[in-house]
Design an enzyme around this catalytic site. Structure first.
Site, short mmCIF file in Angstrom:
data_model
loop_
_atom_site.label_atom_id
_atom_site.label_comp_id
_atom_site.label_asym_id
_atom_site.label_seq_id
_atom_site.Cartn_x
_atom_site.Cartn_y
_atom_site.Cartn_z
CE LYS A 41 -3.94 1.96 2.63
NZ LYS A 41 -4.79 1.79 3.83
CB SER A 78 -7.96 3.78 2.93
OG SER A 78 -7.12 3.13 3.87
CB SER A 111 -8.25 0.94 5.97
OG SER A 111 -8.93 2.17 5.98
#
Ligand SMILES: [Zn+2]
Lengths: 478, 491
Positions: free
Chosen positions: B81, B156, B180
């Site tokens: 990420k 996210s 997330s």
């Protein structure tokens, strides 16, 4: 009549090997931005880890200042924007500092007084801005250096007391060996809050905050100026403005830096990157056990153990370095009073004159004692010894070498000295007569003449005795 | 040697444990896998947009440098990420303000992946600074859900989840502050674990809310999740909140037996706002778990209704401070119109105004407000107190059960743009995951069904602190008794 109320805030840079929350070297004077890492630069993703040594030093100071060490303490973030502050928040301690409620004793003219310490807490320093005409540059070497904030209660009532407090505090801190305590290098910084109030009133007056004072003398002068400035305002029936003022040492005045801006909202909150810390009793006890003997205790001991006067003991123990030096000499030479005399007069005078801080006085104690031993053996005169000491301090040579080089030994051959004495007697019949007639002082002139002839290399006491013996003989013969 | 004797690569089968087996038997080598993924990405990526930084040359080079010594993830591609630091590679948190920033250091998890021979396989898209539940707030544009490209992948860690679900990568790392990892895992039909707070080092994770953030794996099945955890979990002296207790071998917890295990179902999670199809899928999962001889009982988490409010106070407060460092002084974006800037304050505000997106600004303002003088006690301090109550809810519930079972999200994946205009509606999509972060406990999301529109539904299993093993055991047993994890989106 007014009463002065002063509170002092001292920021102390701890001389740990590494910074407060990372492994970067904590040292002064390196090339800009060479002692930095992601943590002290506050780069995204980096995390602080508390330096155990910094905590230990902080606890040392807290305990030396008789503070209560809290069982739990935490770090908070003090949020504000400034280019020298890499994260735009400073890791500090807000409502749970590591220690509170201590005191430091000072001696005023009339009495011994306790200045209460409100809190001692740990925080990180910011970087340094360097302004050029075109740019402002940032050096982050200092960012993250461990600072100790030592805050007093408003217990100080004069500039002189503030000065005494700082001198005493510095002395304790030096004894703990946790900081350079060097104001010029910024490792010890002091801000003062000062206000006046009607005598007997319990309500505090409006205060100003003084900054930019970079010596203890400056603190004292700035406070003196500020106290009389405030007094004049109050006498004129006006109000003091709450503001921050800077000390201008050149002009000897304080000047307004900023008036009480919109009270800054630092939005303190617990730093979630650092857990709550606990210090257990064992750790506190072990630190307590390592606390050194402090100046006051040491001064008492010096008086007892070495039969020194209060004055001598005080001068010697105010600086840990000097006291240690004295004790290393005392081990080598059994006349402490003599050592003390040389240190407190000749050595300190020399250092003062040359503006050398005591810590940089590097003459080995063996060398100083070497000189004292030669003096005691009457191989040189006291005045010669003083001259030799100065050469030693300048060159770091040992006494023996200097005396040999300069041929300063006293005339040790009795017959040589007798010859000169005889000559002086022969050449100064008037003085001889005066002496024989009972004018005791006349002998001094004759001694002086012998000293002159020997270029100071005779022992004046011996010369005196020799002269008297000879004159007595001569008188008897006459 | 000719390569035609080797088996053809079935991209859908590229799981960590499969690859390790094929590498061991020499039926495949990492280069073949990477080449195959490259060509797959070429086809798929324009539709999904899972990556924000992807450097083929660098990956190819890295492939040559796979250490000769054995590593637990030798030759396994893992996507990171974009809020996790990889040395000398862009790490931008999908924000304009970090444009051009390449950290001079690896996050601890990245260091561990490298040490075990994993191949870092691009940086995944995300909501800017992890602020979001849909992966629509990225400066680089949204990621699309592989199951239906007009739907969001969740957020996210939407890029991390979509890349795994679309087989563009083998596994990925995400971060979970309020759900997330789990919510996008649920929306993309894969497995995602938020470990216990303190289990995985946060060093190198660009902080959103330090007291809630945790890095975790997003994988194609439970076994892969355990394998990845074996590498990234463990004490790190660089992170003061990391906990120094031994890490078990999580693959040993993968046992197909849950007899006697006590599963708690919190009644507060099934009251309002839950989608019918989601509810049905969870009920079917519970039935299956009962059939597998686990004991299912109702439990209560009474402070659930305060979780979202509490979360948004604590998370934004920490975020406002964590994001203060992005000011254009040291790195990242700096306002272009520097000549007309009068003072440093104007410099900061222009840089930040131009550099942050709308959601980031909203959260910074909210966080600044709740910490400011006069409001601190009413909001932040009170939120901390409620957080303690929520934590206690879990402690109480875990006296009665080993695992708490809930839906991961109240709804299946929603359509892109559907909630962007209504931040409150968006915030509610984390309603089932947020409490877990406030309590610091571990939780996994794994597929438990599909809607009639073929959109994935996820189930959340919450464990006791540092008891990821029990989570793995239940998740693995459930997975082995269902075939949701074999289903693949049609792309
Ligand atoms: Zn550093």
């Amino acid at each position: 009549m007014y009463e002065t109320v002063i509170g002092l805030e001292v920021h102390l840079q701890l001389k740990t090997k590494t910074k407060a929350f990372c492994g970067c070297a904590n040292s002064f004077g390196a090339e800009p931005n060479t002692l930095v890492c992601p943590v002290c630069l506050g780069l995204p993703g980096s995390l602080p880890v508390l330096n155990k040594k910094a905590l230990e030093y902080a606890l040392k100071v807290a305990l030396a200042l008789n503070c209560e060490v809290k069982e739990f303490f935490k770090f908070d973030r003090k949020n504000y924007y400034y280019p020298d502050l890499p994260k735009n928040y400073q890791i500090s301690q807000y409502d749970m500092p590591l220690s509170i409620n201590g005191y430091l004793e000072i001696d005023t003219e009339t009495k011994n007084k306790r200045i209460r310490i409100k809190r001692v807490h740990l925080e990180e320093d910011a970087g340094k801005l360097i302004h050029t005409p075109e740019y402002s540059l940032v050096d982050y070497n200092r960012a993250g250096v461990p600072l100790l904030e030592i805050v007093t209660e408003p217990d100080i009532n004069s500039a002189e007391e503030a000065y005494e407090y700082l001198v005493n505090l510095k002395s304790v801190l030096e004894y703990l060996e946790v900081s350079d305590c060097n104001m010029e290098k910024g490792s010890l910084r002091c801000d003062a809050n000062v206000s006046l109030r009607k005598k007997g009133s319990s309500v505090l007056g409006i205060k100003t905050e003084l900054k930019n004072m970079n010596s203890f003398k400056a603190v004292r002068d700035a406070l003196d100026f500020e106290i009389s400035r405030q007094r004049k305002i109050l006498d004129g029936g006006e109000r003091v403005i709450q503001e921050t003022r800077l000390w201008d040492a050149e002009e000897g005045i304080t000047i307004s830096m900023r008036t009480k801006e919109e009270a800054h909202d630092y939005r303190y909150f617990p730093d979630p990157d650092l857990v709550i810390f606990t210090v257990d009793e064992k750790v506190i006890k072990s630190i307590k056990d390592t606390l050194p003997e402090f100046p006051r205790q040491r001064c008492l001991r010096f008086q007892k153990e070495y039969s020194l006067s209060f004055y001598d003991a005080e001068v010697l123990t105010r600086s840990k370095y000097l006291a240690d030096y004295f004790e290393s000499c005392a081990k080598l030479y059994p006349y402490p009073k003599e050592i003390s005399n040389w240190l407190t007069t000749e050595v300190l005078a020399y250092l003062n004159e040359k503006k050398i801080p005591i810590e940089e006085f590097t003459l080995e104690s063996e060398k100083l004692i070497g000189l004292l031993k030669i003096l005691q053996a009457k191989q040189i005169s006291r005045n010669t010894a003083k001259d030799v000491l100065r050469i030693m301090l300048d060159t770091n040579k040992d006494a023996d070498t200097i005396i040999k080089e300069k041929n300063l030994f006293l005339i040790s051959d009795e017959s040589d000295l007798e010859k000169i004495v005889d000559e002086v007697i022969k050449n100064n019949p008037n003085s001889v007569n005066d002496y024989l007639k009972g004018k005791e002082n006349a002998i001094m002139f004759l001694v002086g003449q012998v000293m002159k002839q020997t270029k100071g290399k005779a022992d004046p006491v011996r010369v005196n005795t020799l002269l008297k013996t000879k004159l007595k003989k001569g008188g008897d013969n006459a | 040697m000719s390569t035609d004797k080797r088996m053809p690569i079935n991209i859908e089968n590229l799981k960590i444990h499969r690859l390790l087996e094929l590498y061991r038997t020499k039926e495949l080598n990492p280069k073949e896998v990477i080449d195959c993924l490259f060509s797959h990405i070429e086809k798929i990526e324009p539709k999904i947009k899972a990556f924000v930084h992807f450097n083929r040359e660098k990956i190819t080079k890295e492939l040559e440098n796979i250490p000769q010594k054995e590593g637990k993830l030798k030759g396994i591609p893992v996507t990171i990420k974009d809020n996790i630091c990889v040395k000398d590679e862009p790490t931008t948190c999908a924000s304009k303000i970090l444009g051009g920033f390449s950290p001079p250091y690896d996050a601890t998890v990245v260091e561990r992946l490298k040490r075990e021979g994993a191949i870092l396989f691009g940086k995944a898209n995300m909501d800017e600074f992890a602020f979001g539940s849909s992966c629509e707030t990225s400066f680089y544009g949204p990621t699309h859900n592989p199951w239906n490209t007009s739907c969001v992948p969740g957020g996210s860690s939407g890029g991390s989840a979509a890349a795994v679900a679309s087989d563009e990568t083998v596994a990925s790392l995400g971060s979970d502050t309020g759900g997330s990892i789990r919510q996008p895992a649920s929306f993309c039909g894969i497995v995602g674990l938020k470990p216990t707070y303190g289990r995985v080092s946060r060093y190198g994770l660009v902080a959103f809310a330090s007291s809630l953030d945790q890095i975790g794996p997003l994988t194609k099945d439970v076994k892969d999740c355990a394998l990845l955890m074996n590498v990234i979990a463990g004490y790190d002296e660089k992170d003061s909140t990391s906990v120094n207790i031994p890490v078990p071998d999580y693959t040993k917890a993968l046992v197909k037996d849950i007899r006697g295990m006590k599963i708690g179902v919190p009644r507060e999670y099934f009251l309002e706002g839950i989608d019918k199809e989601v509810k049905k899928a969870i009920e079917e999962a519970i039935t299956l778990i009962k059939d597998l001889k686990a004991e299912v009982k109702e439990v209560s988490l009474p402070h659930t209704e305060y979780a979202v409010a509490t979360y948004y106070i604590i998370a934004t407060a920490e975020a406002s401070s964590n994001l203060a460092r992005f000011d254009g002084v040291q790195y990242g974006y700096r306002t272009k119109d520097i000549s007309s800037v009068n003072d440093i304050i104007q410099f900061y505000s222009r840089t930040r105004k131009e550099g942050f997106g709308a959601e980031a600004k909203r959260r910074i303002m909210l966080g600044t407000y709740v910490l400011s003088h006069g409001y601190y006690d009413a909001y932040y301090l009170r939120a901390l107190k409620v957080r303690t109550l929520i934590r206690k809810d879990f402690e109480e519930a875990f006296k009665e059960c080993d695992i708490i079972l809930t839906p991961t999200s109240p709804t299946p994946p929603f359509r892109m743009g559907e909630k962007t205009e209504n931040p409150l509606a968006m915030y509610l999509s984390d309603i089932y995951t947020i409490s877990v972060n406030l309590a610091g406990v571990p939780a996994i999301s794994l597929p438990c069904g599909f809607t009639n529109d073929q959109l994935p539904i996820g189930m959340q299993l919450i464990g006791k602190p540092f008891d990821e093993e029990t989570i793995f055991r239940l998740a693995y047993t459930y997975e082995q008794n269902t075939d949701w994890h074999y289903k693949k989106p049609k792309l």
